[in-house]
Design a protein around this motif. Structure first.
Motif, mmCIF file in Angstrom:
data_model
loop_
_atom_site.group_PDB
_atom_site.id
_atom_site.type_symbol
_atom_site.label_atom_id
_atom_site.label_comp_id
_atom_site.label_asym_id
_atom_site.label_seq_id
_atom_site.Cartn_x
_atom_site.Cartn_y
_atom_site.Cartn_z
ATOM 1 N N MET A 77 1.099 -0.115 -0.555
ATOM 2 C CA MET A 77 1.108 -1.826 -1.816
ATOM 3 C C MET A 77 -0.136 -1.850 -1.396
ATOM 4 O O MET A 77 -0.335 -2.076 -2.123
ATOM 5 N N PRO A 88 0.261 -4.761 -9.995
ATOM 6 C CA PRO A 88 -0.987 -5.941 -8.463
ATOM 7 C C PRO A 88 -0.993 -7.410 -8.379
ATOM 8 O O PRO A 88 -1.152 -8.040 -7.986
ATOM 9 N N CYS A 113 -2.016 0.588 -3.813
ATOM 10 C CA CYS A 113 -2.883 0.353 -4.880
ATOM 11 C C CYS A 113 -3.128 -0.904 -4.845
ATOM 12 O O CYS A 113 -4.524 -0.899 -6.015
ATOM 13 N N HIS A 114 -3.204 -1.708 -4.264
ATOM 14 C CA HIS A 114 -4.063 -2.950 -3.762
ATOM 15 C C HIS A 114 -5.692 -1.672 -3.895
ATOM 16 O O HIS A 114 -6.737 -3.095 -4.280
ATOM 17 N N TYR A 159 -7.402 -0.353 -7.409
ATOM 18 C CA TYR A 159 -6.756 -2.119 -8.621
ATOM 19 C C TYR A 159 -8.326 -1.952 -9.479
ATOM 20 O O TYR A 159 -8.530 -2.026 -10.459
ATOM 21 N N ASN A 173 1.697 -8.825 -8.063
ATOM 22 C CA ASN A 173 2.479 -8.113 -6.608
ATOM 23 C C ASN A 173 3.941 -8.218 -6.446
ATOM 24 O O ASN A 173 4.998 -8.658 -5.823
#
Length: 270
Positions: A243, A216, A246-247, A250, A219
């Motif tokens: 994606m 993350p 995933c962020h 985090y 990126n």
């Protein structure tokens, strides 16, 4: 013939409980079970340092999916060659508990588990500083206690947290996210029913599953696993959606690692 009086005798005629399960169906847009939207992930619970015998460990729950990971090493490699002398070696072992699935499995590692072990290794390896551990190996053991979908994505996250808990130097934590594409409808973090729905007929047009492993902070995508038949624009959109997932995950992982570091810190001197 002697009769075993200690054994409970079952009925002479019986049926498998799998016959009473409802058929797997992929929900359409806006018809997902519960209050979760198509782009929402399940509530995640994570904790580090549960296995005292391991160098590092982590436990993750996402809905009914339950995964535990242990990390051992770095330890010296018994058989050395020129490659092992320069950088370390990462070993991943992925296992499904026999009671984790609807249909009971075996303790012996099958072909599916070996494929998941190789995919997990490919996803984690770019995030670990193996050049800092020459002539040594790091072992990552994943055990899925309950399989309710998206096990590969959550295993990547759980293994990354266990590596961080073990003090292994990493470029960044590796987070995983999964998506189930059903035509124009995409389901983020699918459950087992959503992930395996309509499996008898196979994947149709523009349908499949996508799993993304992401660093993350950098990126950068460290792993991508896609299954099914999807158009190019649909696959690109699915990767972007994973994606974003995933962020969103985090901050939860970051807070869990901070709590683990605080527990290990020595008490302040009086």
């Amino acid at each position: 013939m002697p009769v075993d009086t200690k054994r409970i005798r079952g009925p002479e005629e019986s049926q498998s409980p799998l016959l009473f399960l409802s058929p797997n169906k992929i929900p359409e847009a806006g018809s997902r079970q519960g209050s979760r939207g198509n782009g929402d992930v399940r509530p995640v619970f994570v904790r580090c340092g549960l296995i005292s015998q391991a160098k590092g460990s982590a436990y993750l729950e996402a809905g009914n999916t339950k995964i535990i990971c242990s990390v051992y090493g770095p330890r010296e490699i018994e058989r050395k060659d020129e490659t092992d002398m320069k950088t370390g070696r990462l070993i991943c072992d992925f296992r499904l508990a026999p009671f984790s699935c609807i249909k009971r499995g075996a303790w012996i590692q099958g072909s599916e588990e070996r494929d998941l072990s190789a995919t997990l290794l490919e996803s984690l390896q770019p995030g670990v500083c193996l050049h800092r551990y020459p002539r040594s190996q790091i072992e990552v053991n994943i055990m899925v206690l309950e399989n309710d979908g998206s096990i590969l994505a959550h295993s990547v996250t759980c293994a990354s947290m266990a590596l961080a808990d073990a003090g292994i130097e990493m470029y960044d934590v590796v987070l995983g996210s999964a998506l189930r594409q059903n035509g124009d409808c995409c389901l983020v973090d699918p459950s087992y029913t959503e992930e395996c729905g309509n499996w008898q007929e196979g994947y149709g047009e523009n349908q499949g599953c996508v799993t993304v492993a992401l660093l993350p902070n950098l990126n950068q995508v460290s792993g991508l696993n896609a299954d099914g038949e999807m158009r190019g624009d649909t696959l690109a959109g699915a990767v972007r959606t994973c994606m974003d997932g995933c962020h969103k995950l985090y901050p939860v992982v970051q807070q869990a690692l901070i709590r683990a570091v605080k527990r290990k810190a020595p008490p302040p001197e009086k």
